[in-house]
Motif scaffolding. Structure first.
Motif, PDB file in Angstrom:
ATOM      1  N   GLU A 135      31.668 -18.969  11.338  1.00 46.26           N
ATOM      2  CA  GLU A 135      31.379 -19.348  12.753  1.00 46.26           C
ATOM      3  C   GLU A 135      32.698 -19.082  13.662  1.00 46.26           C
ATOM      4  OE1 GLU A 135      28.718 -22.277  13.799  1.00 46.26           O
ATOM      5  OE2 GLU A 135      27.573 -21.173  12.432  1.00 46.26           O
ATOM      6  N   TYR A 181      33.116 -19.493   3.964  1.00 42.85           N
ATOM      7  CA  TYR A 181      32.820 -20.771   4.476  1.00 42.85           C
ATOM      8  C   TYR A 181      31.847 -20.506   6.028  1.00 42.85           C
ATOM      9  CZ  TYR A 181      35.296 -23.428   0.909  1.00 42.85           C
ATOM     10  OH  TYR A 181      35.775 -23.913  -0.166  1.00 42.85           O
ATOM     11  N   ALA A 182      30.840 -21.251   5.861  1.00 43.22           N
ATOM     12  CA  ALA A 182      30.130 -21.267   7.257  1.00 43.22           C
ATOM     13  C   ALA A 182      31.062 -21.407   8.335  1.00 43.22           C
ATOM     14  CB  ALA A 182      28.866 -21.960   6.888  1.00 43.22           C
ATOM     15  N   LYS A 183      31.692 -22.435   8.099  1.00 44.66           N
ATOM     16  CA  LYS A 183      32.450 -22.945   9.499  1.00 44.66           C
ATOM     17  C   LYS A 183      33.534 -21.821   9.785  1.00 44.66           C
ATOM     18  CE  LYS A 183      32.021 -27.522   9.820  1.00 44.66           C
ATOM     19  NZ  LYS A 183      31.469 -28.262  10.885  1.00 44.66           N
ATOM     20  N   ILE A 211      28.440 -18.841   2.894  1.00 40.85           N
ATOM     21  CA  ILE A 211      27.432 -17.650   3.134  1.00 40.85           C
ATOM     22  C   ILE A 211      27.963 -16.457   2.585  1.00 40.85           C
ATOM     23  CG2 ILE A 211      26.627 -16.612   5.074  1.00 40.85           C
ATOM     24  CD1 ILE A 211      26.332 -19.093   6.408  1.00 40.85           C
ATOM     25  N   LYS A 271      30.670 -15.180  13.852  1.00 38.21           N
ATOM     26  CA  LYS A 271      29.475 -14.772  12.873  1.00 38.21           C
ATOM     27  C   LYS A 271      29.660 -13.208  12.524  1.00 38.21           C
ATOM     28  CE  LYS A 271      25.926 -18.130  12.876  1.00 38.21           C
ATOM     29  NZ  LYS A 271      24.371 -18.101  12.838  1.00 38.21           N
ATOM     30  N   VAL A 278      27.191 -27.639  10.891  1.00 40.03           N
ATOM     31  CA  VAL A 278      26.965 -26.858   9.598  1.00 40.03           C
ATOM     32  C   VAL A 278      27.730 -27.693   8.558  1.00 40.03           C
ATOM     33  CG1 VAL A 278      27.802 -24.870   8.088  1.00 40.03           C
ATOM     34  CG2 VAL A 278      27.253 -24.723  10.705  1.00 40.03           C
TER      35      VAL A 278
END
Ligand SMILES: [Zn+2]
Lengths: 322, 294
Positions: free
Chosen positions: B54, B49-51, B39, B58, B33
């Motif tokens: 994750e 944050y996408a991280k 997101i 999710k 990513v």
């Protein structure tokens, strides 16, 4: 006249004309014999032309014909001593599925099938042959009984599909269908399934796991209704005719795809035009398959069924070394 | 044609057939990513944050919404590090009905997802307990079941039977795949017959329904678990909401066909949040199997 399909109209009109001439001949004492003979020859050729080249969509119309023989018609014609049995012992009795015990050629059998109505009133009572979970659970209960008493099971499939309703979902429509699929795979008795009219997706399949799957010539069997597919594909339910071609839903298609074991011929014009002839054909095909299955042990029957379904499907395989 | 596409793709696919794969590499590839990507949650609008997302498997930290997961993300989340042996990744769909646009749709999904089909099957361990696992991926033809999906699930069940390993299946599917017609419908029969064998043999089968599990998948293997679980908020049902509304001419409750609704109606054993899934599955495996090596 009710039940006339548009593609049959030219033939039916011709037949009416022939009738009229006959009546004239009788009543008015004018001789139309020559005319009648000529028209009869034309009617015969026309019938061949129409019914000899039915499109998938025309077969769909025949399979859904309001005068199409129902499961109870077949049960009464094929079997003796039929006793209808009711209820799933959990919730209710679903009139969209009929079930019971009967004799076929002197042998006790369990018979089950989707039941459509003959008219609007009966169709409402039978929910147009669209079962709720309790219908599938009634079927399962009686199949378990058949397994216990070593009776062959004969299933008649003729449904637009399982009922898409709120109560059906709440009572576990999915679970009821799924359980039937698994349990039907496990029974140690011969199971023969016949698609007699509409084979509507999972709601049809829930009575459809057999050692043999037979189909009447004009029946169809599909993962989704042609109308539903057309709505999804082209956002237009009126494209159903086109979808019926694409989906490969006729008895001949299913035979070629290795899903159906034998096609039972129908009289010209469809099963409802000559029910006696339809029954005679179906009886002999049923007898043949039942005799073959009766020689198998309980274990062999289960293995036979497993292999039948394991073999269905088309795929390719490749390896990285290719 | 499809073969070429997928072969090319597989050069950087994550897990190879026929050999155990180092999971570090797999994670690096699947989960790459870009730094700083944000997101937004569709449900509550929380931005993360996408991280970070994750790391939280999710799941939205604002409202608990479970974002969709790819098959390999789920495998990475569930199985012990360093061991996943994939089955049957060489099976590819054909176009048995010559159905309009089917091949091009398959091709597109292969390219965008990097998958060969809508289900990944194989074996691994969860907290040391060996399992056969099948995970559907909604990015590939909406997770629909055609011949390949049915065959892969059936073969996975057969492996579980042979090895007497518990079988865990994560469904995420819109149902049977229209483009393979009645062949797709018959995969419901095929997979259920395979599960009948597990059932007879007393081999554990756990079904975990994720968003969405509907139609022919809901009405076959997804509903046949010794335990039927679901993720929070997952849409689960036989018929589509719109079709039901048209049929009964009445509006359905907001939560109709959600995991929580089905739990209330007695149709599920339990709704399990994603963070607890691995732990709960391990507990159940512990009660059913013998730990490897003992
Ligand atoms: Zn949220």
């Amino acid at each position: 006249m009710a039940g006339e399909l548009s593609f049959e109209k030219p033939l039916l009109e011709l037949n009416r004309k022939i009738e009229e001439l006959r009546r004239f001949t009788e009543e008015k004492d004018i001789d139309f014999t020559d005319e009648i003979v000529k028209l009869e020859a034309r009617a015969k050729a026309l019938a061949q032309e129409i019914y000899g080249n039915l499109t998938p969509w025309q077969r769909v119309q025949l399979a859904r014909h309001p005068e199409r023989p129902t499961t109870l018609d077949f049960i009464n014609a094929l079997f003796t001593d039929f006793i209808e049995l009711h209820g799933d012992r959990l919730y209710g009795d679903d009139a969209a599925i009929v079930a019971g015990i009967a004799k076929f050629n002197e042998q006790p059998v369990t018979v089950i099938g989707h039941q459509k109505g003959k008219d609007t009133k009966e169709n409402i009572a039978r929910n147009f042959g669209m079962p709720h979970p309790e219908g599938y659970r009634k079927a399962l209960r009686l199949m378990q009984q058949a397994d216990k008493f070593n009776r062959p099971i004969i299933c008649f499939i003729n449904t637009p599909g399982a009922y898409p309703g709120k109560a059906a979902e709440e009572r576990g429509q999915s679970e009821a269908i799924a359980r039937n699929l698994r349990e039907m795979a496990s029974f140690g008795v011969p199971i023969i399934c016949i698609v007699t009219g509409e084979g509507g997706s999972g709601g049809a399949l829930a009575l459809g796991i057999g050692n043999r799957l037979l189909m009447l010539e004009n029946a169809f069997y599909s993962v989704i209704s042609p109308e539903g597919a057309a709505a999804l594909l082209w956002k237009d339910a009126s494209q159903a005719q086109r979808a019926a071609e694409s989906l490969k839903i006729t008895a001949q298609d299913l035979f070629e795809l290795g899903v159906v074991d034998e096609i039972v011929p129908e009289p010209i014009g469809g099963a409802h035009r000559n029910f006696a002839e339809t029954v005679t054909g179906l009886r002999s095909v049923l007898l043949k398959h039942l005799d073959a299955l009766k020689t198998m042990s309980r274990e062999e029957l289960v293995v036979d069924r497993y292999h039948k379904y394991k073999a269905i499907g088309r795929y390719a395989a490749f390896t990285e070394s290719v | 044609m499809l073969k070429d596409i997928f072969y090319k793709k597989r050069r950087y696919a994550t897990v190879r057939t026929g050999q155990a794969q180092d999971r570090g590499e797999e994670k690096a590839e699947v989960k790459e990513v870009p730094e700083g990507l944000m997101i937004k949650c569709d449900k509550c609008g929380t931005i993360a944050y996408a991280k970070e997302l994750e790391k939280n498997l999710k799941v939205c930290q604002g409202c608990g919404y479970h974002f969709p997961m790819t098959a390999f993300e789920r495998i990475a989340m569930l199985l012990d590090e360093g061991y996943f042996f994939e089955y049957d990744s060489e099976l590819l769909s054909t176009d048995p009905l010559n159905f309009p646009d089917y091949l091009s749709k398959l091709k597109k999904d292969m390219e965008t997802s990097g998958l060969s089909e809508a289900v990944v099957t194989g074996e691994g361990t969860i907290k040391g307990y060996p399992v056969v696992i099948a995970v559907m991926d909604p990015r590939f033809r909406m997770g629909s079941m055609g011949s390949v999906v049915g065959e892969k699930i059936t073969r996975a069940a057969e492996q579980a039977l042979e090895k007497r390993y518990p079988f865990i299946l994560f469904s995420a599917s819109g149902g049977a795949r229209m483009q393979e017609g009645v062949l797709s419908l018959m995969q419901m029969a095929k997979t259920s017959a395979a599960l009948a064998r597990l059932n007879e043999a007393g081999v554990l089968y756990i079904s975990v329904m994720t968003n969405p599990t509907t139609g022919g998948v809901s009405a076959s293997f997804a509903s046949l678990g010794d335990y039927n679980f679901a993720e929070p908020g997952a849409l689960i049902g036989f018929a589509g909401r719109r079709i039901i509304e048209q049929t009964i001419r009445q509006e359905l409750p907001e939560d109709f066909q959600t995991a929580e609704f089905l739990l209330k109606k007695g149709q599920l054993d339990k709704v399990i949040p994603r963070q607890e899934l691995r732990h709960t599955l391990a507990k159940i495996l512990d009660m059913h199997t013998v730990r490897r090596g003992s």
